[in-house]
Design a protein around this motif. Structure first.
Motif, PDB file in Angstrom:
ATOM      1  N   LEU B 370       0.830  -1.214   0.000  1.00  0.00           N
ATOM      2  CA  LEU B 370       0.000   0.000   0.000  1.00  0.00           C
ATOM      3  C   LEU B 370       0.862   1.262   0.000  1.00  0.00           C
ATOM      4  O   LEU B 370       0.514   2.260  -0.629  1.00  0.00           O
ATOM      5  N   GLU B 373       1.901   1.777  -3.478  1.00  0.00           N
ATOM      6  CA  GLU B 373       0.744   2.201  -4.272  1.00  0.00           C
ATOM      7  C   GLU B 373       0.496   3.703  -4.084  1.00  0.00           C
ATOM      8  O   GLU B 373       0.234   4.443  -5.038  1.00  0.00           O
ATOM      9  N   LYS B 374       0.599   4.155  -2.841  1.00  0.00           N
ATOM     10  CA  LYS B 374       0.374   5.584  -2.566  1.00  0.00           C
ATOM     11  C   LYS B 374       1.463   6.435  -3.225  1.00  0.00           C
ATOM     12  O   LYS B 374       1.191   7.522  -3.746  1.00  0.00           O
ATOM     13  N   GLY B 434      -7.873  -3.964  -7.474  1.00  0.00           N
ATOM     14  CA  GLY B 434      -6.602  -3.737  -6.802  1.00  0.00           C
ATOM     15  C   GLY B 434      -5.611  -4.832  -7.144  1.00  0.00           C
ATOM     16  O   GLY B 434      -5.996  -5.974  -7.422  1.00  0.00           O
ATOM     17  N   SER B 723      -6.416  -1.816  -1.932  1.00  0.00           N
ATOM     18  CA  SER B 723      -6.170  -1.043  -3.143  1.00  0.00           C
ATOM     19  C   SER B 723      -7.439  -0.973  -3.991  1.00  0.00           C
ATOM     20  O   SER B 723      -7.756   0.071  -4.587  1.00  0.00           O
ATOM     21  N   TYR B 726      -9.850   1.534  -2.446  1.00  0.00           N
ATOM     22  CA  TYR B 726      -9.462   2.902  -2.815  1.00  0.00           C
ATOM     23  C   TYR B 726      -9.894   3.212  -4.244  1.00  0.00           C
ATOM     24  O   TYR B 726     -10.411   4.294  -4.540  1.00  0.00           O
ATOM     25  N   ASP B 727      -9.707   2.235  -5.124  1.00  0.00           N
ATOM     26  CA  ASP B 727     -10.097   2.395  -6.525  1.00  0.00           C
ATOM     27  C   ASP B 727     -11.601   2.640  -6.632  1.00  0.00           C
ATOM     28  O   ASP B 727     -12.054   3.426  -7.469  1.00  0.00           O
ATOM     29  N   TRP B 732      -8.609   5.383   1.719  1.00  0.00           N
ATOM     30  CA  TRP B 732      -7.638   4.352   2.130  1.00  0.00           C
ATOM     31  C   TRP B 732      -8.053   3.762   3.466  1.00  0.00           C
ATOM     32  O   TRP B 732      -8.244   4.493   4.433  1.00  0.00           O
TER      33      TRP B 732
END
Lengths: 164, 789
Positions: B370, B373-374, B434, B723, B726-727, B732
């Motif tokens: 994560l 990803e951020k 994700g 993920s 979040y998508d 988050w």
């Protein structure tokens, strides 16, 4: 207090029909079907996961319907037909569900398998070609920690196809 | 051991060797055993999370008719524990209890109900102490006293600080630096079978049948606590109803039934109730994590600093290893040129944590995936691209000295990307996808206790065509017996059904360290190949002599050895060589780097996984519905693809449970839900479709190129779920499980203009020791060769 209870256990003579065999047993009235099957009848194929009716592991069939043997008292069951995993095969010939479970890898540790086999048998007897979602619904009360359920669904579909 | 020849049985999706036994209900699990005159054992457990025991009065219990023996800690005073450095458990505690469920006394009686009544009749006087129930609490000065009398300061168990390469320079080189804090909640294995053990004591010898993953380690603990030589103790693994790491410690009940059998001269059985299984635990550590990563503008990682704080529960268990594992494998998927790891494990008044599927690595994997990803969102780089740019390459060595051989990360990623259509995914409100990757060991490179002996040994006996393979490995449902049978059959030109197996019995089988760290296929598999090839050599030589040809002209396949059936050839070989036995063993290469703590992390090979999760999340209710999961797993070679798929699907399932619902939580010192109804785990209706891709990279040292499959595929699931959330919703959730209330709260915060996030906000101050600086491995080191120590 518990000690007093132990002294006053009431016992009854019961006739049970398990896998087509009749047995006459002298049993404490409070003993569950699960305990009687495993301890008094040596039918250890029926497993236990919680003994509180939460996991489905101890599922057996009573008159063809899936029931949790940990929540049943034998005193309720005289004259009813009880089926355990030991009653699935015909002699050494596996039931199609057992055959399919073996072929597809639907049993890993195998501990939940007897209960799931019986729940699946009951399902296929009332619905010969269930959809995947119907299988999921019917088995929602049986937990399995190994398989992620995928191969069990495959196995039941395979068996249903062969039995149809 | 790589081979390109055509296989006879390897690679075929064959049914397990024990399939019929299991589907007919004939597998004998420990609780299915009832030997003549068996006594039943129940254990009195602490009702307090933290207390001193002032007195124990068992006199009333002893007076109950049918009670044969009552024991307390005074009868079993010697401490034990899975790791040599943390021998901190007693089978029965008589001085102090450290969690609700800590064992105090045990009874053997002619009926289980009598044993239970006797347990109720034992009175214990306690001085109740203030319980320590959180990481923050454990770091602070204790209000009453410390939980354990070692470690420290306060309730700290273990501290570690390591640095590989120049981390400060790496951050200076970065264009972008990001810090995050994450929390991974603890959860438990929840095997369907409750732990059970039954012991006999006959002619001065103990025999224990147990639901264990590690007969050898139980054997060692029994010898220590019972003060008997190992040759007076036999431990047999009964049919196993599920482990997942939860039956990898020696347990109090195993020792107790042996002691009671010795005292009463009768078999003694103890099966834990489901509630007791929650207290036996040894499950996933709750871990608070802080990660700081530096990257260049194009997403290349320049440095990483990773901190972990593990809530260990009341005892050591595998905890020292778990602590190192939270820092060890970050480098095995991403090329991190400079890496600092600071880890801390604390004691709390909860059931001890230990190894659960992925042991110490799913938590940091969650944080790492994560965090990257951020960073990718901030740099405007597609997260899959950013991760791919940093993938480790095959045949390399990581900055913390871990040797990577085969690595299928690129292929795994490609497979799930293509199948899921991730890059061209549907965009609609509440829908998200994700992606995450992971890696895991194919067996730990070092044993639990220091020794130079092989980690696995296999013996084969052939007699009039009958092949028997002996190995200490324990089939816990993962199918290790089937893998052994397939390997022996492959080498001898037979079918798995032609091979009789004797496994997990310390009297009759040579050592195997057991079913943990995904080691059996790799280690027992290599030992089996060696033993089987020696046996093949003998039957082939005898057949060649009879045929009057060179051994190279003797074909081994289809149940035949040259001109003869296997049975005929085995008779010829027995006439030529006498009793036909062979042996093989496996010792992993010495791979540990030159630093303290380097024993945790090395493995002869690493598996790799990539995962895509597709879900819908409801912004109003916070409910998540997972539509489908794609998983690709680099298993090196699938010796049995059916079993590999089963392991991968089971791992995905367990990872999804951890991501969405499973939680071992406590309130006022009590486990909040020690039952299968309240401890939520995914049912048939919760489980989405899983599409599995097996990727084969033919590992140079694996048996036929095989690596592990049973643990690694769990790891990418929790981060891929977050993920995808979040998508879907643009918030988050930086801790698992991702429950609806956390999603709703994150959305509420976002609406108020605060960061759209739910998760821990700060990492506590921890007195880490001075960092040990370790030089990265020299560049000229041959990449595939073992490290010089």
């Amino acid at each position: 207090m518990k000690q007093e209870v132990l002294r006053e256990v009431q016992r009854v003579v019961l006739n049970l029909d398990v896998n087509g065999e009749r047995a006459e047993l002298l049993l404490p009235v409070h003993k569950t079907l699960l305990e009687v099957l495993r301890e008094d009848m040596q039918l250890t194929g029926t497993k236990h996961g919680c003994e509180l009716g939460e996991c489905g592991t101890c599922t057996v069939l009573v008159d063809g319907r899936p029931e949790l043997s940990c929540l049943l008292l034998p005193i309720q069951l005289e004259g009813r037909a009880i089926t355990t995993v030991e009653g699935l095969a015909s002699g050494s010939e596996l039931h199609p569900l057992q055959q399919a479970f073996a072929e597809t890898g639907a049993a890993q540790c195998g501990y939940c398998t007897p209960g799931i086999l019986l729940a699946a048998k009951s399902l296929l007897e009332s619905n010969a070609r269930p959809s995947r979602d119907e299988i999921r619904e019917a088995l929602a009360g049986n937990l399995c920690r190994c398989t992620g359920y995928a191969k069990i669904l495959d196995a039941i579909e395979l068996a249903a196809g062969r039995m149809a | 051991m790589t081979t390109t020849r055509e296989f006879g049985v390897v690679g075929k999706p064959l049914a397990r060797v024990d399939a019929v036994t299991k589907v007919t209900g004939r597998a004998i699990y420990a609780d299915d055993m009832l030997l003549p005159r068996t006594l039943h054992c129940r254990i009195l457990r602490s009702p307090h999370p933290h207390a001193r025991i002032l007195s124990i009065d068992t006199s009333a219990a002893r007076r109950i008719p049918g009670v044969q023996a009552v024991i307390t800690g005074a009868d079993l005073p010697i401490k034990f524990g899975i790791l040599p450095v943390t021998q901190d458990e007693r089978a029965l505690e008589h001085e102090k209890v450290r969690y609700v469920g800590d064992p105090i006394a045990a009874v053997a009686a002619i009926e289980e109900e009598i044993a239970a009544a006797a347990i109720d009749a034992i009175s214990v006087e306690y001085e109740v102490l203030d319980p320590v129930m959180s990481i923050e609490d454990a770091l602070a000065a204790p209000r009453d006293e410390r939980i354990q009398d070692y470690g420290g300061p306060n309730n700290i168990h273990k501290l570690v600080a390591l640095e590989f390469g120049d981390v400060d320079a790496g951050f200076e080189r970065a264009d972008h630096i990001r810090e995050d804090v994450f929390f991974f909640q603890g959860n438990t294995h929840l095997p369907m079978e409750q732990h059970s053990a039954i012991a006999t004591y006959v002619d001065g010898r103990i025999t224990l049948w147990s639901s264990t993953q590690v007969v050898h380690y139980v054997h060692r603990a029994l010898a220590k606590v019972l003060e008997l030589p190992m040759n007076r103790i036999r431990v047999i693994g009964a049919a196993h109803g599920g482990g997942f790491g939860g039956k990898t410690d020696p347990f109090a009940h195993e020792i107790i039934v042996c002691k009671l059998a010795m005292m009463t001269g009768r078999p003694v059985k103890c099966t834990l109730t489901r509630e007791e299984v929650f207290y036996a635990h040894r499950g996933r550590h709750p871990v608070l994590m802080w990660v700081r990563t530096g990257a260049t503008r194009d997403g290349q990682i320049t440095a990483m600093h990773f901190r972990t704080a593990l809530d260990g529960g009341a005892y050591g268990s595998y905890g020292v290893a778990s602590t190192f594992y939270t820092g060890a494998l970050q480098t095995v998927t991403y090329d991190i040129p400079a890496y600092r790891f600071e880890g801390c494990r604390v004691f709390t008044n909860k059931p001890p944590c230990g190894p659960k599927r992925g042991h110490g690595t799913p938590q940091p994997r969650f944080a790492l995936e994560l965090n990257l990803e951020k960073i990718s969102h901030e740099l405007g780089i597609d997260p899959v691209d950013l991760k791919q740019r940093n993938f480790v390459k095959p045949m390399t060595r990581t900055v913390n000295w871990l040797r990577v051989t085969s690595c299928g990360l690129d292929e795994c990623t490609e497979r799930v990307m293509t199948a899921s259509n991730y890059r061209r995914r549907e965009r609609r409100p509440g829908h998200g996808m994700g992606f995450a990757i992971s890696s895991y060991l194919s067996g730990a490179g070092t044993a639990i206790y220091w020794n130079d002996m092989p980690h696995s040994e296999v013996q084969i006996k052939v007699d009039r065509g009958g092949v028997t393979a002996y190995c200490g490995a324990m089939d816990i449902g993962q199918g290790s017996d089937s893998v052994l049978a397939m390997i022996v059959a492959e080498e001898l030109g037979l079918q798995p059904a032609d091979v009789r197996l004797v496994t997990a019995d310390t009297d009759t089988t040579p050592i195997d360290l057991g079913s943990y760290s995904s080691r059996v296929t790799f280690m027992a598999g290599n030992a089996a190949i060696e033993a089987a090839r020696k046996m093949r050599g003998m039957v082939v030589e005898a057949a060649a002599a009879k045929m009057g040809c060179d051994t190279s002209a003797v074909e081994v396949r289809g149940g035949r050895i040259g001109d003869f059936t296997f049975e005929e050839a085995s008779v010829l070989a027995e006439a030529r060589f006498g009793t036909l036995t062979s042996a093989g063993s496996y010792t992993p290469p010495k791979l540990a780097g030159p630093y303290k703590g380097s024993g945790v992390g090395p493995s002869p090979a690493y598996s790799y996984s990539a995962c895509v999760v597709d879900l819908d999340a409801d912004a109003r209710t916070g409910l998540v519905h997972v539509n489908k999961i794609w998983i690709a797993h680099d298993v090196g070679r699938a010796i049995n693809p059916l079993l590999v798929e089963g392991q991968v699907e089971g791992s995905v399932y367990m990872g999804l449970g951890e991501a969405l619902m499973e939680e071992q939580a406590f309130r006022k010192g009590l486990h909040k839900w020690p039952s299968m109804l309240e401890y939520k785990s995914p049912t048939f209706v919760d489980m989405p479709e899983v599409e599995t891709f097996i990727v084969e990279t033919d590992d140079p040292e694996g048996p036929y190129g095989a690596k592990e499959a049973g643990q690694g595929p769990l790891l990418p699931v929790p981060p891929a779920v977050c993920s995808a959330v979040y998508d879907a919703l643009g918030v988050w959730i930086d801790e698992v499980p991702v429950t609806p209330e956390k999603i709703v709260e994150a959305l509420r915060r976002k609406e108020k203009g605060e960061p759209g996030r739910f998760g821990p906000t700060r990492f506590p101050a921890i007195p880490y020791p001075p960092t040990i600086k370790v030089e990265p491995p020299p560049r000229d080191l041959p990449s595939a060769a073992p490290a010089a120590i």
